[in-house]
Design a protein around this motif. Structure first.
Motif, PDB file in Angstrom:
ATOM      1  N   ALA A  64      35.213  41.901  33.669  1.00 42.98           N
ATOM      2  CA  ALA A  64      36.393  42.766  33.776  1.00 42.98           C
ATOM      3  C   ALA A  64      37.052  43.020  32.431  1.00 42.98           C
ATOM      4  CB  ALA A  64      37.398  42.151  34.749  1.00 42.98           C
ATOM      5  N   VAL A  65      37.076  42.016  31.563  1.00 37.57           N
ATOM      6  CA  VAL A  65      37.763  42.151  30.281  1.00 37.57           C
ATOM      7  C   VAL A  65      37.088  43.163  29.358  1.00 37.57           C
ATOM      8  CG1 VAL A  65      36.517  40.290  29.094  1.00 37.57           C
ATOM      9  CG2 VAL A  65      38.889  40.802  28.454  1.00 37.57           C
ATOM     10  N   PHE A  66      35.811  43.511  29.650  1.00 38.28           N
ATOM     11  CA  PHE A  66      35.073  44.426  28.784  1.00 38.28           C
ATOM     12  C   PHE A  66      34.785  45.780  29.431  1.00 38.28           C
ATOM     13  CE2 PHE A  66      33.466  40.165  27.268  1.00 38.28           C
ATOM     14  CZ  PHE A  66      34.228  40.153  26.108  1.00 38.28           C
ATOM     15  N   VAL A  67      35.332  46.025  30.614  1.00 38.93           N
ATOM     16  CA  VAL A  67      35.049  47.273  31.326  1.00 38.93           C
ATOM     17  C   VAL A  67      35.429  48.486  30.482  1.00 38.93           C
ATOM     18  CG1 VAL A  67      35.772  48.699  33.280  1.00 38.93           C
ATOM     19  CG2 VAL A  67      35.147  46.314  33.651  1.00 38.93           C
ATOM     20  N   ASP A  68      36.552  48.401  29.787  1.00 35.18           N
ATOM     21  CA  ASP A  68      37.041  49.538  29.014  1.00 35.18           C
ATOM     22  C   ASP A  68      36.708  49.442  27.521  1.00 35.18           C
ATOM     23  OD1 ASP A  68      38.228  50.745  31.275  1.00 35.18           O
ATOM     24  OD2 ASP A  68      39.954  49.407  31.104  1.00 35.18           O
ATOM     25  N   ALA A  69      35.826  48.526  27.153  1.00 33.73           N
ATOM     26  CA  ALA A  69      35.455  48.399  25.738  1.00 33.73           C
ATOM     27  C   ALA A  69      34.843  49.705  25.256  1.00 33.73           C
ATOM     28  CB  ALA A  69      34.459  47.254  25.549  1.00 33.73           C
ATOM     29  N   SER A  70      35.318  50.206  24.130  1.00 35.61           N
ATOM     30  CA  SER A  70      34.828  51.491  23.633  1.00 35.61           C
ATOM     31  C   SER A  70      34.717  51.465  22.116  1.00 35.61           C
ATOM     32  CB  SER A  70      35.757  52.631  24.065  1.00 35.61           C
ATOM     33  OG  SER A  70      37.042  52.468  23.515  1.00 35.61           O
ATOM     34  N   LEU A  71      33.838  52.294  21.597  1.00 36.25           N
ATOM     35  CA  LEU A  71      33.588  52.332  20.163  1.00 36.25           C
ATOM     36  C   LEU A  71      34.822  52.772  19.381  1.00 36.25           C
ATOM     37  CD1 LEU A  71      30.015  53.923  20.133  1.00 36.25           C
ATOM     38  CD2 LEU A  71      30.610  51.504  19.853  1.00 36.25           C
ATOM     39  N   ASP A  72      35.614  53.674  19.960  1.00 35.36           N
ATOM     40  CA  ASP A  72      36.773  54.159  19.215  1.00 35.36           C
ATOM     41  C   ASP A  72      37.922  53.157  19.160  1.00 35.36           C
ATOM     42  OD1 ASP A  72      37.632  54.339  21.818  1.00 35.36           O
ATOM     43  OD2 ASP A  72      37.980  56.502  21.795  1.00 35.36           O
ATOM     44  N   GLN A  73      37.785  52.057  19.896  1.00 37.70           N
ATOM     45  CA  GLN A  73      38.794  51.006  19.858  1.00 37.70           C
ATOM     46  C   GLN A  73      38.414  49.848  18.918  1.00 37.70           C
ATOM     47  OE1 GLN A  73      41.854  51.074  21.397  1.00 37.70           O
ATOM     48  NE2 GLN A  73      41.299  53.176  21.930  1.00 37.70           N
ATOM     49  N   LEU A  74      37.255  49.930  18.306  1.00 36.21           N
ATOM     50  CA  LEU A  74      36.830  48.860  17.407  1.00 36.21           C
ATOM     51  C   LEU A  74      37.695  48.858  16.144  1.00 36.21           C
ATOM     52  CD1 LEU A  74      32.923  49.135  17.599  1.00 36.21           C
ATOM     53  CD2 LEU A  74      34.428  47.574  18.862  1.00 36.21           C
ATOM     54  N   THR A  75      38.043  47.668  15.685  1.00 38.07           N
ATOM     55  CA  THR A  75      38.785  47.541  14.441  1.00 38.07           C
ATOM     56  C   THR A  75      37.825  47.655  13.263  1.00 38.07           C
ATOM     57  OG1 THR A  75      38.489  45.139  14.285  1.00 38.07           O
ATOM     58  CG2 THR A  75      40.355  45.937  15.613  1.00 38.07           C
ATOM     59  N   PRO A  76      38.336  47.893  12.057  1.00 38.77           N
ATOM     60  CA  PRO A  76      37.455  47.930  10.887  1.00 38.77           C
ATOM     61  C   PRO A  76      36.666  46.626  10.723  1.00 38.77           C
ATOM     62  CG  PRO A  76      39.574  48.879  10.337  1.00 38.77           C
ATOM     63  CD  PRO A  76      39.731  48.286  11.708  1.00 38.77           C
ATOM     64  N   GLU A  77      37.257  45.504  11.127  1.00 36.86           N
ATOM     65  CA  GLU A  77      36.554  44.221  11.024  1.00 36.86           C
ATOM     66  C   GLU A  77      35.400  44.149  12.022  1.00 36.86           C
ATOM     67  OE1 GLU A  77      40.374  44.100   9.264  1.00 36.86           O
ATOM     68  OE2 GLU A  77      39.894  44.471  11.389  1.00 36.86           O
ATOM     69  N   GLN A  78      35.562  44.778  13.189  1.00 37.45           N
ATOM     70  CA  GLN A  78      34.506  44.773  14.192  1.00 37.45           C
ATOM     71  C   GLN A  78      33.425  45.816  13.900  1.00 37.45           C
ATOM     72  OE1 GLN A  78      37.333  45.280  17.506  1.00 37.45           O
ATOM     73  NE2 GLN A  78      36.304  43.566  18.504  1.00 37.45           N
ATOM     74  N   ASP A  79      33.779  46.815  13.108  1.00 32.83           N
ATOM     75  CA  ASP A  79      32.853  47.918  12.834  1.00 32.83           C
ATOM     76  C   ASP A  79      32.781  48.211  11.334  1.00 32.83           C
ATOM     77  OD1 ASP A  79      31.122  50.018  13.338  1.00 32.83           O
ATOM     78  OD2 ASP A  79      32.740  51.453  13.748  1.00 32.83           O
ATOM     79  N   PRO A  80      32.366  47.223  10.536  1.00 36.02           N
ATOM     80  CA  PRO A  80      32.346  47.429   9.084  1.00 36.02           C
ATOM     81  C   PRO A  80      31.410  48.564   8.675  1.00 36.02           C
ATOM     82  CG  PRO A  80      31.115  45.451   9.690  1.00 36.02           C
ATOM     83  CD  PRO A  80      31.829  45.908  10.927  1.00 36.02           C
ATOM     84  N   GLY A 104      35.337  38.860  18.055  1.00 33.62           N
ATOM     85  CA  GLY A 104      35.173  40.205  18.600  1.00 33.62           C
ATOM     86  C   GLY A 104      33.763  40.687  18.781  1.00 33.62           C
ATOM     87  N   LYS A 105      32.788  39.788  18.709  1.00 35.42           N
ATOM     88  CA  LYS A 105      31.385  40.200  18.822  1.00 35.42           C
ATOM     89  C   LYS A 105      31.063  40.770  20.205  1.00 35.42           C
ATOM     90  CE  LYS A 105      29.692  36.161  18.032  1.00 35.42           C
ATOM     91  NZ  LYS A 105      31.014  35.496  18.112  1.00 35.42           N
ATOM     92  N   SER A 106      31.458  40.048  21.245  1.00 34.21           N
ATOM     93  CA  SER A 106      31.119  40.492  22.598  1.00 34.21           C
ATOM     94  C   SER A 106      31.793  41.812  22.928  1.00 34.21           C
ATOM     95  CB  SER A 106      31.504  39.422  23.626  1.00 34.21           C
ATOM     96  OG  SER A 106      30.687  38.282  23.496  1.00 34.21           O
ATOM     97  N   TYR A 107      33.041  41.989  22.512  1.00 31.69           N
ATOM     98  CA  TYR A 107      33.722  43.257  22.753  1.00 31.69           C
ATOM     99  C   TYR A 107      32.959  44.386  22.074  1.00 31.69           C
ATOM    100  CZ  TYR A 107      37.276  46.862  23.103  1.00 31.69           C
ATOM    101  OH  TYR A 107      37.932  48.034  23.389  1.00 31.69           O
ATOM    102  N   ALA A 108      32.573  44.168  20.828  1.00 26.53           N
ATOM    103  CA  ALA A 108      31.815  45.191  20.111  1.00 26.53           C
ATOM    104  C   ALA A 108      30.493  45.483  20.812  1.00 26.53           C
ATOM    105  CB  ALA A 108      31.572  44.750  18.673  1.00 26.53           C
ATOM    106  N   GLY A 109      29.837  44.427  21.302  1.00 24.98           N
ATOM    107  CA  GLY A 109      28.579  44.619  22.012  1.00 24.98           C
ATOM    108  C   GLY A 109      28.751  45.455  23.269  1.00 24.98           C
TER     109      GLY A 109
END
Length: 248
Positions: A64-80, A104-109
């Protein structure tokens, strides 16, 4: 005339084939959304049906915590340097997210995997925490055949928490079978792990902290790790845990 699992008619040779199949095979086919496929079906309709079934399986698998995970919500640290958000469009067959717990690895995944499922031409994505994959590959699970097929045939395999399981020779062999098959066939994989990697196991770790143990090479051996990094984009996550405690 017999009927398929969904109650639709099956005719002629197909009815005889379905009647002869063991119940276990029928259950596995149902999981893949294949039992409603008939001779008279239009191929485009079949593809649409199977994709819908695979999307349903994906939605059921996402915590449930990752249902809305999206690329545009990644921080610069999560998406270098855009490495994570750009991976799907890149030529890299693997994305390896390495770092400490809570960074933040799993969220990014899940952001990557959700994007893959949401594409106009959606990818078939299967998600497993590695300990759960190992349990499902055990003969006693009753799901070992379908699990191996899903893990080796899907478009994108997401293995989360690599290194969280107890390692044994049998478990190493199962992981090698899956990873070797996907590497040999250039099938895409997304892997997260808390364990650092380079040829000595401590890439990205400060000199004062070396040597780091456990690490990927120590835990899984070069036979598996060499395949994990073949064609991979490796992103190192550093910093403090992003998780917080609830206020009193």
């Amino acid at each position: 005339m017999s009927t398929d699992y969904a109650g639709a008619p099956l005719k002629g040779a197909m009815a005889k084939i379905m009647a002869a199949l063991p119940e276990r095979v029928l259950r596995e086919w149902e999981a893949e959304g294949c039992l409603t496929v008939r001779y008279e079906d239009d191929p485009a309709d079949v593809r649409t049906e199977v994709r819908a079934r695979r999307r349903d399986i994906w939605k059921a698998a996402v915590p449930a915590v990752f249902v809305d995970a999206s690329l545009d919500q990644l921080t610069p640290e999560q998406d270098p340097d855009g490495q994570v958000s750009g991976w799907l469009a890149s030529g890299a067959t693997k994305l390896l997210l390495v770092g400490d717990a809570g960074t933040g690895k799993s969220y990014a995944g899940f952001a990557v995997a959700n994007a893959a499922v949401a594409q106009t031409e959606p990818l078939w994505v299967m998600y497993y925490r590695v300990p759960d994959l190992i349990r499902s590959l055990q003969p006693s699970s009753g799901r070992e055949d379908s699990t191996y097929r899903f893990a080796t045939e899907c478009d994108l395999l997401y293995l989360d928490d690599f290194g969280a399981e107890m390692v044994t020779d049998w478990r190493l062999e199962q992981l090698w079978r899956v990873i070797d098959h996907r590497t040999a066939n250039r099938l895409r994989m997304l892997i997260t792990t808390n364990l650092p990697y380079d040829d000595k196991g401590f890439k990205g770790t400060s000199e004062i902290a070396r040597p780091v143990a456990p690490n990927l090479v120590d835990t899984y051996g070069l036979r598996i790790v060499d395949r994990m990094i073949d064609g991979a984009m490796i992103v190192r996550y550093v910093g403090r845990s992003r998780r917080t405690v609830a206020p009193w």
